[in-house]
Write a protein that holds these residues in place. Structure first.
Motif, mmCIF file in Angstrom:
data_model
loop_
_atom_site.group_PDB
_atom_site.id
_atom_site.type_symbol
_atom_site.label_atom_id
_atom_site.label_comp_id
_atom_site.label_asym_id
_atom_site.label_seq_id
_atom_site.Cartn_x
_atom_site.Cartn_y
_atom_site.Cartn_z
ATOM 1 N N LYS A 99 0.835 -1.209 0.000
ATOM 2 C CA LYS A 99 0.000 0.000 0.000
ATOM 3 C C LYS A 99 0.869 1.259 0.000
ATOM 4 O O LYS A 99 0.436 2.323 0.422
ATOM 5 N N ALA A 175 -1.031 -1.080 -10.822
ATOM 6 C CA ALA A 175 -2.481 -1.022 -10.661
ATOM 7 C C ALA A 175 -2.900 -1.435 -9.253
ATOM 8 O O ALA A 175 -3.842 -0.867 -8.682
ATOM 9 N N ARG A 178 -1.286 1.509 -6.761
ATOM 10 C CA ARG A 178 -1.820 2.861 -6.946
ATOM 11 C C ARG A 178 -0.924 3.882 -6.234
ATOM 12 O O ARG A 178 -1.369 4.645 -5.373
ATOM 13 N N LYS A 180 1.497 7.123 -5.298
ATOM 14 C CA LYS A 180 1.396 8.563 -5.532
ATOM 15 C C LYS A 180 2.523 9.051 -6.431
ATOM 16 O O LYS A 180 2.378 10.045 -7.136
ATOM 17 N N SER A 213 -3.222 5.563 -15.899
ATOM 18 C CA SER A 213 -3.544 6.314 -14.678
ATOM 19 C C SER A 213 -2.680 7.553 -14.504
ATOM 20 O O SER A 213 -2.885 8.314 -13.563
ATOM 21 N N VAL A 215 0.414 8.133 -13.517
ATOM 22 C CA VAL A 215 1.135 8.234 -12.248
ATOM 23 C C VAL A 215 2.324 9.171 -12.416
ATOM 24 O O VAL A 215 3.109 9.015 -13.357
#
Length: 250
Positions: A99, A175, A178, A180, A213, A215
């Motif tokens: 995470k 994916a 996720r 930052k 996405s 990033v």
């Protein structure tokens, strides 16, 4: 960060904090100035963002979409998509916090990584740990992976085909994470992620974008390179501060 601890981390990078002769400025003033300087740098670099997302076409992108961590790890371990499966000791999937806000991406496993099954070990890994601690991050707080999950023989550069076959694994890791911010360490990682032949020097100090996405991605030097060229450690320190500010703004 505690000033003494900060000094210790910078010393591990071979750097030192410079202040003008005479009366030293208050600690709060130095921290505030550094924060403002970094923020101004991000604002300036956002105007030159590379706006070409990596959206693979026929490289097999998306074939790992929807796969969870255990299944993805199992697929990597059993992978035979390129000839590197014939020479590896084991695959090197990745390590860290699933995470994490930060994803560190290197080139490919080396000999020691191939033996241990973990990215960035040995002297280069120790330096990477020091680089992360210098900006207040422990290795356990980030996620670390490579473009390739198998070691190329003789530590040669990955081929375009090898990178294309392995990229879907990394895309699914992204994916799932996720993050930052992504930190690409080294020329090979940066050029493969951004699909460019632009030199690392020209890619530094910019906010690039990766994948669908988008990033945020920041480029810096590989720890192994810094061990050979310690004069560039200060540039790497600037890159780390820049990435930290980018992450704070996401």
């Amino acid at each position: 960060m505690n000033p003494a601890l900060r000094h210790e981390y910078l010393a591990a990078l071979g750097l030192q904090s410079w202040v003008s002769r005479g009366k030293s400025p208050p600690r709060e003033s130095v921290d505030a100035r550094e924060s403002v300087d970094a923020r101004d740098l991000v604002d300036a670099r956002e105007s030159v963002v590379v706006r070409e997302p990596v959206i693979p076409g026929d490289s097999g992108a998306g074939r790992e979409a929807g796969v969870d961590w255990p299944e993805l790890r199992a697929r990597v371990a059993a992978c035979t998509r390129c000839t590197l499966c014939n020479t590896r000791t084991q695959t090197v999937f990745g390590v860290g916090n699933p995470k994490a806000d930060w994803l560190i991406v290197g080139e490919a496993p080396g000999a020691e990584e191939d033996r241990q099954g973990e990215p960035f070990v040995g002297r280069a890994g120790q330096l990477l740990n020091s680089m992360l601690r210098a900006i207040g991050l422990a290795r356990e707080q980030v996620y670390i992976a490579n473009i390739l999950k198998c070691r190329p023989p003789g530590n040669r550069d990955p081929t375009a085909g090898e990178a294309a076959e392995c990229l879907p694994y990394l895309e699914q890791q992204i994916a799932l994470l996720r993050p930052k911010v992504m930190l690409a360490v080294g020329r090979i990682a940066a050029q493969n992620l951004l699909r460019t032949e632009v030199t690392l020097g020209r890619l530094r100090q910019q906010v690039h974008r990766f994948g669908h996405s988008q990033v945020p991605l920041v480029v810096t030097y590989h720890p192994a390179y810094l061990l050979r060229t310690p004069t560039d450690k200060r540039k790497a320190w600037e890159d780390l501060k820049f990435a930290r500010e980018v992450c704070a703004r996401v």
